[in-house]
Design a protein around this motif. Structure first.
Motif, PDB file in Angstrom:
ATOM      1  N   SER A 123       0.840  -1.189   0.000  1.00 29.10           N
ATOM      2  CA  SER A 123       0.000   0.000   0.000  1.00 29.10           C
ATOM      3  C   SER A 123       0.878   1.242   0.000  1.00 29.10           C
ATOM      4  O   SER A 123       2.010   1.217   0.484  1.00 29.10           O
ATOM      5  CB  SER A 123      -0.904  -0.012   1.240  1.00 29.10           C
ATOM      6  N   GLU A 124       0.347   2.355  -0.501  1.00 29.12           N
ATOM      7  CA  GLU A 124       1.108   3.606  -0.534  1.00 29.12           C
ATOM      8  C   GLU A 124       1.365   4.155   0.863  1.00 29.12           C
ATOM      9  O   GLU A 124       2.344   4.876   1.081  1.00 29.12           O
ATOM     10  CB  GLU A 124       0.372   4.653  -1.380  1.00 29.12           C
ATOM     11  N   ASN A 161      -4.104   3.866  -0.882  1.00 31.68           N
ATOM     12  CA  ASN A 161      -3.189   4.465  -1.861  1.00 31.68           C
ATOM     13  C   ASN A 161      -3.416   5.961  -1.997  1.00 31.68           C
ATOM     14  O   ASN A 161      -2.702   6.629  -2.747  1.00 31.68           O
ATOM     15  CB  ASN A 161      -3.353   3.778  -3.215  1.00 31.68           C
TER      16      ASN A 161
END
Length: 378
Positions: free
Chosen positions: A48-49, A202
């Motif tokens: 994930s970001e 994200n």
């Protein structure tokens, strides 16, 4: 007789160095280097970001709903076969939950039932503000059709992956496919810090908003100034240290729980009337809890007979979740079954059982469980 628990905490001793560092540097208050590192390391693990560490998985769902603008008069679609924590945050925001049945292939949200709910919502002129998809007992829901339906109507998905950290769907980790993903580190989860949760996305802007709201929404000022209502939801630096150590052994914990499931399957799957929770072909389950159904008409034994027999041996077992649409709290809420004449989640609740599945369950302890179950069928 020594008790055997459903899913006991399993410490690795790697946690102590991170906790010791928190004490050595006096980072005992909420926030600190362990929190920052735990967020970064978990986001890296799942791809994930970013991530925001909070006090519980419930808090993470609540923040996601708040950021999506859910409020009074709104509806939120939610899996019915789950723990109440999946839906309580809908009530926190003054919104109305609408419950969606499971499908038999995965025990998770039924795309057929979800489609029916959207058709009715569109006719009524009130689409939901969000859909909460729960990944049950360590297995991802079938996300492609759910995403397709939600995208068609322009409604974001919150993945409640509290039970499925480390599970995959089409090569992606559960919790990373929708707008937001939520993980839990409660005492019985696959890795634990006694409590705590994580919100992943994200969308870095949304995560910054979650971080702001979770720390009492304090404005950027020397004095304490607040222009919005916030929450005391941030995770402590000490607990985050435990999480960093637990995350290092997550793959081992998944392998151990899958081995537990495989031993149960080898020992019990040949009993007429027992059917194990299937593993969908689209991904890998963590088998957080081993669950199966019992058909009394085939074997003359009920799920409750097995639970009582295990309890007499000081062994903890539980029915699968009671569907939320059957809970007194939600008695007036709408529910969409998988089929007009049959509710999958109700049938699973009536016949389903979860048996001890901890990653620290010994083979001797598991033999005790299996022997007790076998005696029920004799």
């Amino acid at each position: 007789m020594t008790p055997i628990y459903l899913s006991a905490p399993h410490m690795s001793r790697l946690e102590t160095r991170f906790v010791a560092d928190a004490f050595a540097t006096n980072w005992i208050a909420p926030l600190g280097p362990n929190v920052d590192a735990f967020e970064r390391e978990l986001a890296n693990y799942v791809g994930s970001e970013g991530a925001v560490a909070v006090s519980s998985g419930t808090a993470a769902i609540h923040l996601a709903l708040r950021i999506l603008g859910v409020g009074p008069g709104h509806k939120v679609f939610c899996s019915s076969l789950t723990f109440v924590a999946s839906a309580n945050p809908i009530l926190y925001q003054g919104a109305e939950p609408v419950f969606i049945d499971s499908e038999p292939q995965s025990w998770n949200m039924s795309p057929i039932a979800l489609e029916k709910a959207f058709i009715d919502a569109e006719k009524d002129g009130q689409l939901p503000k969000a859909v909460i998809v729960v990944h049950l007992y360590g297995q991802s829901a079938d996300m492609d059709p759910l995403i397709e339906i939600c995208n068609r109507y322009g409604v974001p998905i919150i993945e409640d992956a509290a039970e499925s950290l480390g599970a995959t769907y089409q090569g992606k980790f559960s919790g990373t496919i929708g707008k937001f993903g939520v993980y839990s580190f409660n005492g019985n989860k696959i890795i634990t810090i006694s409590g705590g949760g994580m919100l992943v996305s994200n969308d870095i802007g949304c995560l910054e908003q979650a971080r702001f709201l979770s720390a009492q929404a304090r404005d950027a000022a020397v004095h304490y100034q607040h222009s919005a209502m916030g929450y005391n939801y941030r995770l402590s630096n000490v607990l985050a240290g435990i999480g960093r150590g637990q995350l290092l052994v997550l793959n081992e914990r998944i392998a151990a729980r899958r081995a537990v499931f495989n031993r149960y399957y080898a020992a019990l799957s040949n009993i007429n009337g027992i059917e194990f929770m299937p593993e969908a072909a689209y991904g890998d389950s963590t088998r957080w809890l081993t669950a199966f159904t019992v058909n009394p008409s085939q074997c003359g034994v009920t799920r409750d007979d097995i639970i009582r027999a295990l309890a007499e041996e000081n062994i903890e077992a539980r029915p699968v979740w009671k569907p939320l649409h059957l809970q007194p709290l939600f008695k007036n809420c709408k529910y969409y079954p998988h089929q007009a004449t049959a509710s999958v989640s109700e049938d699973l609740f009536e016949r389903g059982i979860c048996v001890p599945s901890g990653s620290n369950l010994t083979e001797e302890e598991q033999s005790r469980v299996v022997d007790c179950i076998n005696r029920c069928f004799r």
